[in-house]
Motif scaffolding. Sequence first.
Motif, PDB file in Angstrom:
ATOM      1  N   GLY A  70      55.457  38.084  59.657  1.00  0.00           N
ATOM      2  CA  GLY A  70      56.439  37.924  60.763  1.00  0.00           C
ATOM      3  C   GLY A  70      55.418  38.562  61.914  1.00  0.00           C
ATOM      4  N   VAL A  71      53.835  39.031  61.515  1.00  0.00           N
ATOM      5  CA  VAL A  71      53.069  39.254  62.635  1.00  0.00           C
ATOM      6  C   VAL A  71      52.104  38.294  62.841  1.00  0.00           C
ATOM      7  CG1 VAL A  71      51.521  41.294  63.231  1.00  0.00           C
ATOM      8  CG2 VAL A  71      53.770  41.513  62.630  1.00  0.00           C
ATOM      9  N   VAL A  72      51.396  37.861  63.973  1.00  0.00           N
ATOM     10  CA  VAL A  72      50.068  37.841  64.311  1.00  0.00           C
ATOM     11  C   VAL A  72      49.019  38.762  64.699  1.00  0.00           C
ATOM     12  CG1 VAL A  72      48.548  35.861  65.220  1.00  0.00           C
ATOM     13  CG2 VAL A  72      50.532  34.963  63.979  1.00  0.00           C
ATOM     14  N   VAL A  73      47.795  39.524  64.575  1.00  0.00           N
ATOM     15  CA  VAL A  73      47.374  39.932  64.876  1.00  0.00           C
ATOM     16  C   VAL A  73      46.284  39.049  65.615  1.00  0.00           C
ATOM     17  CG1 VAL A  73      45.055  41.739  64.501  1.00  0.00           C
ATOM     18  CG2 VAL A  73      47.595  41.959  63.392  1.00  0.00           C
ATOM     19  N   ALA A  74      45.351  39.892  66.832  1.00  0.00           N
ATOM     20  CA  ALA A  74      44.376  39.154  67.473  1.00  0.00           C
ATOM     21  C   ALA A  74      43.425  40.069  68.058  1.00  0.00           C
ATOM     22  CB  ALA A  74      45.191  38.662  68.813  1.00  0.00           C
ATOM     23  N   ALA A  75      42.964  40.540  67.445  1.00  0.00           N
ATOM     24  CA  ALA A  75      41.541  41.235  67.595  1.00  0.00           C
ATOM     25  C   ALA A  75      40.727  41.561  68.875  1.00  0.00           C
ATOM     26  CB  ALA A  75      40.252  41.046  67.181  1.00  0.00           C
ATOM     27  N   VAL A  76      40.952  42.243  70.215  1.00  0.00           N
ATOM     28  CA  VAL A  76      40.419  41.797  71.567  1.00  0.00           C
ATOM     29  C   VAL A  76      39.037  43.304  71.578  1.00  0.00           C
ATOM     30  CG1 VAL A  76      41.152  42.385  73.712  1.00  0.00           C
ATOM     31  CG2 VAL A  76      43.015  41.775  71.979  1.00  0.00           C
ATOM     32  N   ARG A  77      38.156  42.488  72.303  1.00  0.00           N
ATOM     33  CA  ARG A  77      37.395  43.408  72.753  1.00  0.00           C
ATOM     34  C   ARG A  77      36.147  44.092  73.877  1.00  0.00           C
ATOM     35  NH1 ARG A  77      34.660  39.976  68.379  1.00  0.00           N
ATOM     36  NH2 ARG A  77      33.908  38.244  70.055  1.00  0.00           N
ATOM     37  N   ASP A  78      37.252  43.205  74.595  1.00  0.00           N
ATOM     38  CA  ASP A  78      36.998  43.156  76.024  1.00  0.00           C
ATOM     39  C   ASP A  78      37.616  42.104  76.433  1.00  0.00           C
ATOM     40  OD1 ASP A  78      35.465  40.372  75.850  1.00  0.00           O
ATOM     41  OD2 ASP A  78      33.735  42.035  75.650  1.00  0.00           O
ATOM     42  N   GLU A  79      37.261  41.992  78.410  1.00  0.00           N
ATOM     43  CA  GLU A  79      38.271  40.569  78.817  1.00  0.00           C
ATOM     44  C   GLU A  79      38.317  39.345  78.464  1.00  0.00           C
ATOM     45  OE1 GLU A  79      35.025  42.238  81.694  1.00  0.00           O
ATOM     46  OE2 GLU A  79      36.303  42.687  79.674  1.00  0.00           O
ATOM     47  N   HIS A  80      36.767  38.887  77.687  1.00  0.00           N
ATOM     48  CA  HIS A  80      36.758  37.582  77.643  1.00  0.00           C
ATOM     49  C   HIS A  80      37.095  37.427  76.527  1.00  0.00           C
ATOM     50  CE1 HIS A  80      33.395  38.100  80.549  1.00  0.00           C
ATOM     51  NE2 HIS A  80      32.715  39.384  79.737  1.00  0.00           N
ATOM     52  N   ALA A 120      40.346  36.837  76.395  1.00  0.00           N
ATOM     53  CA  ALA A 120      41.765  36.756  76.755  1.00  0.00           C
ATOM     54  C   ALA A 120      41.925  35.201  76.682  1.00  0.00           C
ATOM     55  CB  ALA A 120      41.474  36.449  78.415  1.00  0.00           C
ATOM     56  N   GLU A 121      41.041  34.488  76.217  1.00  0.00           N
ATOM     57  CA  GLU A 121      41.078  32.322  75.690  1.00  0.00           C
ATOM     58  C   GLU A 121      41.694  32.638  73.812  1.00  0.00           C
ATOM     59  OE1 GLU A 121      39.087  28.983  74.883  1.00  0.00           O
ATOM     60  OE2 GLU A 121      37.674  30.736  75.572  1.00  0.00           O
ATOM     61  N   SER A 122      41.245  34.027  72.982  1.00  0.00           N
ATOM     62  CA  SER A 122      41.383  33.783  72.084  1.00  0.00           C
ATOM     63  C   SER A 122      43.260  34.669  71.136  1.00  0.00           C
ATOM     64  CB  SER A 122      40.121  34.489  71.121  1.00  0.00           C
ATOM     65  OG  SER A 122      40.315  35.733  71.424  1.00  0.00           O
ATOM     66  N   VAL A 123      43.465  35.276  72.615  1.00  0.00           N
ATOM     67  CA  VAL A 123      44.436  37.006  72.769  1.00  0.00           C
ATOM     68  C   VAL A 123      45.754  35.113  73.030  1.00  0.00           C
ATOM     69  CG1 VAL A 123      46.062  37.621  73.880  1.00  0.00           C
ATOM     70  CG2 VAL A 123      43.640  38.437  73.296  1.00  0.00           C
ATOM     71  N   ARG A 124      44.808  34.321  73.796  1.00  0.00           N
ATOM     72  CA  ARG A 124      46.395  32.793  73.782  1.00  0.00           C
ATOM     73  C   ARG A 124      46.200  32.308  73.226  1.00  0.00           C
ATOM     74  NH1 ARG A 124      43.647  30.095  77.577  1.00  0.00           N
ATOM     75  NH2 ARG A 124      44.881  29.303  78.341  1.00  0.00           N
ATOM     76  N   TYR A 125      45.144  32.081  72.171  1.00  0.00           N
ATOM     77  CA  TYR A 125      45.724  30.835  70.665  1.00  0.00           C
ATOM     78  C   TYR A 125      46.629  31.260  70.049  1.00  0.00           C
ATOM     79  CZ  TYR A 125      42.178  27.104  71.434  1.00  0.00           C
ATOM     80  OH  TYR A 125      42.091  26.153  71.760  1.00  0.00           O
ATOM     81  N   ALA A 126      46.181  32.767  69.721  1.00  0.00           N
ATOM     82  CA  ALA A 126      47.226  34.282  68.502  1.00  0.00           C
ATOM     83  C   ALA A 126      48.255  33.632  69.592  1.00  0.00           C
ATOM     84  CB  ALA A 126      46.796  35.177  69.082  1.00  0.00           C
ATOM     85  N   ALA A 127      48.618  34.105  70.524  1.00  0.00           N
ATOM     86  CA  ALA A 127      49.700  33.667  71.193  1.00  0.00           C
ATOM     87  C   ALA A 127      50.369  32.750  70.839  1.00  0.00           C
ATOM     88  CB  ALA A 127      50.238  34.300  72.411  1.00  0.00           C
ATOM     89  N   CYS A 128      49.851  31.400  70.740  1.00  0.00           N
ATOM     90  CA  CYS A 128      50.530  30.437  70.252  1.00  0.00           C
ATOM     91  C   CYS A 128      51.357  30.472  69.059  1.00  0.00           C
ATOM     92  CB  CYS A 128      49.946  28.815  70.924  1.00  0.00           C
ATOM     93  SG  CYS A 128      49.646  28.801  72.382  1.00  0.00           S
ATOM     94  N   LEU A 134      53.200  38.866  68.114  1.00  0.00           N
ATOM     95  CA  LEU A 134      51.651  38.880  68.270  1.00  0.00           C
ATOM     96  C   LEU A 134      51.568  40.873  68.160  1.00  0.00           C
ATOM     97  CD1 LEU A 134      49.255  37.968  68.961  1.00  0.00           C
ATOM     98  CD2 LEU A 134      49.540  38.212  71.680  1.00  0.00           C
ATOM     99  N   ARG A 135      50.414  41.239  67.628  1.00  0.00           N
ATOM    100  CA  ARG A 135      49.457  41.977  67.762  1.00  0.00           C
ATOM    101  C   ARG A 135      48.333  42.231  68.658  1.00  0.00           C
ATOM    102  NH1 ARG A 135      48.104  46.370  63.512  1.00  0.00           N
ATOM    103  NH2 ARG A 135      47.619  48.329  64.450  1.00  0.00           N
ATOM    104  N   LEU A 136      48.171  42.875  70.006  1.00  0.00           N
ATOM    105  CA  LEU A 136      47.174  42.786  70.116  1.00  0.00           C
ATOM    106  C   LEU A 136      46.418  44.103  70.098  1.00  0.00           C
ATOM    107  CD1 LEU A 136      48.052  40.571  72.315  1.00  0.00           C
ATOM    108  CD2 LEU A 136      47.197  41.265  74.298  1.00  0.00           C
ATOM    109  N   LEU A 137      44.776  44.218  68.918  1.00  0.00           N
ATOM    110  CA  LEU A 137      44.252  45.674  68.670  1.00  0.00           C
ATOM    111  C   LEU A 137      42.631  45.960  69.256  1.00  0.00           C
ATOM    112  CD1 LEU A 137      44.354  47.379  67.007  1.00  0.00           C
ATOM    113  CD2 LEU A 137      43.745  46.056  64.454  1.00  0.00           C
ATOM    114  N   GLY A 170      37.793  36.246  68.874  1.00  0.00           N
ATOM    115  CA  GLY A 170      36.966  35.118  69.713  1.00  0.00           C
ATOM    116  C   GLY A 170      35.747  35.421  68.979  1.00  0.00           C
ATOM    117  N   GLY A 171      34.937  34.349  69.702  1.00  0.00           N
ATOM    118  CA  GLY A 171      33.688  34.539  69.135  1.00  0.00           C
ATOM    119  C   GLY A 171      32.878  35.187  70.003  1.00  0.00           C
ATOM    120  N   ARG A 172      31.252  35.593  69.745  1.00  0.00           N
ATOM    121  CA  ARG A 172      31.170  37.004  70.540  1.00  0.00           C
ATOM    122  C   ARG A 172      29.986  36.417  71.430  1.00  0.00           C
ATOM    123  NH1 ARG A 172      31.010  42.604  69.573  1.00  0.00           N
ATOM    124  NH2 ARG A 172      29.561  43.806  70.337  1.00  0.00           N
ATOM    125  N   ARG A 173      28.967  35.433  70.291  1.00  0.00           N
ATOM    126  CA  ARG A 173      28.011  34.681  71.833  1.00  0.00           C
ATOM    127  C   ARG A 173      28.205  33.991  72.643  1.00  0.00           C
ATOM    128  NH1 ARG A 173      27.320  36.538  66.283  1.00  0.00           N
ATOM    129  NH2 ARG A 173      24.923  37.314  66.347  1.00  0.00           N
TER     130      ARG A 173
END
Length: 296
Positions: A153-163, A165-173, A182-185, A258-261
Motif C-alpha cells: 500500500g506504499v509507493v516510494v519515490a527516491a528524491v535526490r534534489d529538486e530536479h 520533481a518529475e519522477s516524483v509526480r510519476y510516483a504520485a500518479c 506516497l513516501r518521498l525518501l 529519476g534518471g541522473r544524467r
Amino acid sequence: MEGITGRPELGSVVVGVDGSEPARRAVFWAADEAARRGTLLHIVHGADTDTRSLYLSADSIEGIRSAGHELLRDIAAVVAERFPDLRVTTEFSRSAPVPSLQRTAGLRGTLVVGSRGLGGFAYLMLGSVGLRIVGAATTPVVVVRGEDDTVAGVVVAAVRDEHDAESVRYAACEAEIRGASLRLLHVWNVFASAGVATPMLDGAGTVVGERVRRLTDLTARIREEFPGLTVQAEAEKSLNTAGALVEASRHADLLVMGGRRSPGYIGPTLGRVTHGLVHHAHCPVQLIPRGHGSEA
C-alpha cells in the motif's frame, strides 16, 4: 521546484517475453498495470531472426518463428483469462529484443522487463537485455523484482534534489491508481562529500537544512497537486544510498527513481545507486529518464 507543470500522462504498457519465468511474472505485472491505467498492453517477442539468418538454416529460423508465435499466443490467452476486459496486442519481431521493445514503446509507452531472462546465470540479478533497456531508456522502464505479490500500500519515490520533481509526480500518479500512499525518501550519503574541503564540511548542518527545505517544498507541491493522496516525506542519513533505498523497497509496492544524467536518457551506463536498485530491490523499480514528458 518550478519543474512541476502538470500531471504526467501514463501511457500504454509494453512488456517483453522470452519464455522465462521472470518474463512471465513481468507480463502479469504489466497486465495489472495496464488494467489500472485503463490502457493497452503490448506483448512483444524479439526473436532476432534477421541476425540469426546469417548463420542458421531456413528450417531453424522457421522453428524459431513458430516457437515465438506460439509463445505469444499462449501468454496472451493466459492474460485474457486473468484480465478479460484488458485490451492486448502481441507482436513477433524479427529484430533483437532491445530495439523491438524500444520501437513499440515509442515516446510515451512504459517498458516492463523481468529481472532475468533465459541466460540461466542466477548471479546476474538483472539480465543483459534488462540492463541494456534500462541503460539506454528514453521512456519509463519498470524492472519487475520481488518474489511475492504482497501489497504494502506504499509507493516510494527516491528524491535526490529538486530536479527529481518529475519522477516524483510519476510516483504520485502510480500511488493514486493503486489507492496507495506516497513516501518521498531523500537519502543523504555521508560519504558523498568526502572530497569536499574541510570548511565546507563545517557547514554540513546548513547543507542538510537546505536539503530538508527542498524536500519539504516538493512535498507541499505534490500534496497540492494530488489533494486526495496521503504523502509523507523523510530525509535519512546513510553510508550507502543504494542500500538505504533497497531496504525501503522491502515495504513498498513500487519504487520510482529519476534518471541522473542529461535530459532524454538514463544511460548509456547506470549510476551506482540505480545499478544497485535494479539488481537488489525487493519490489518493482520504475526509472523515469530525466526530462521525460516535460519541458523542465
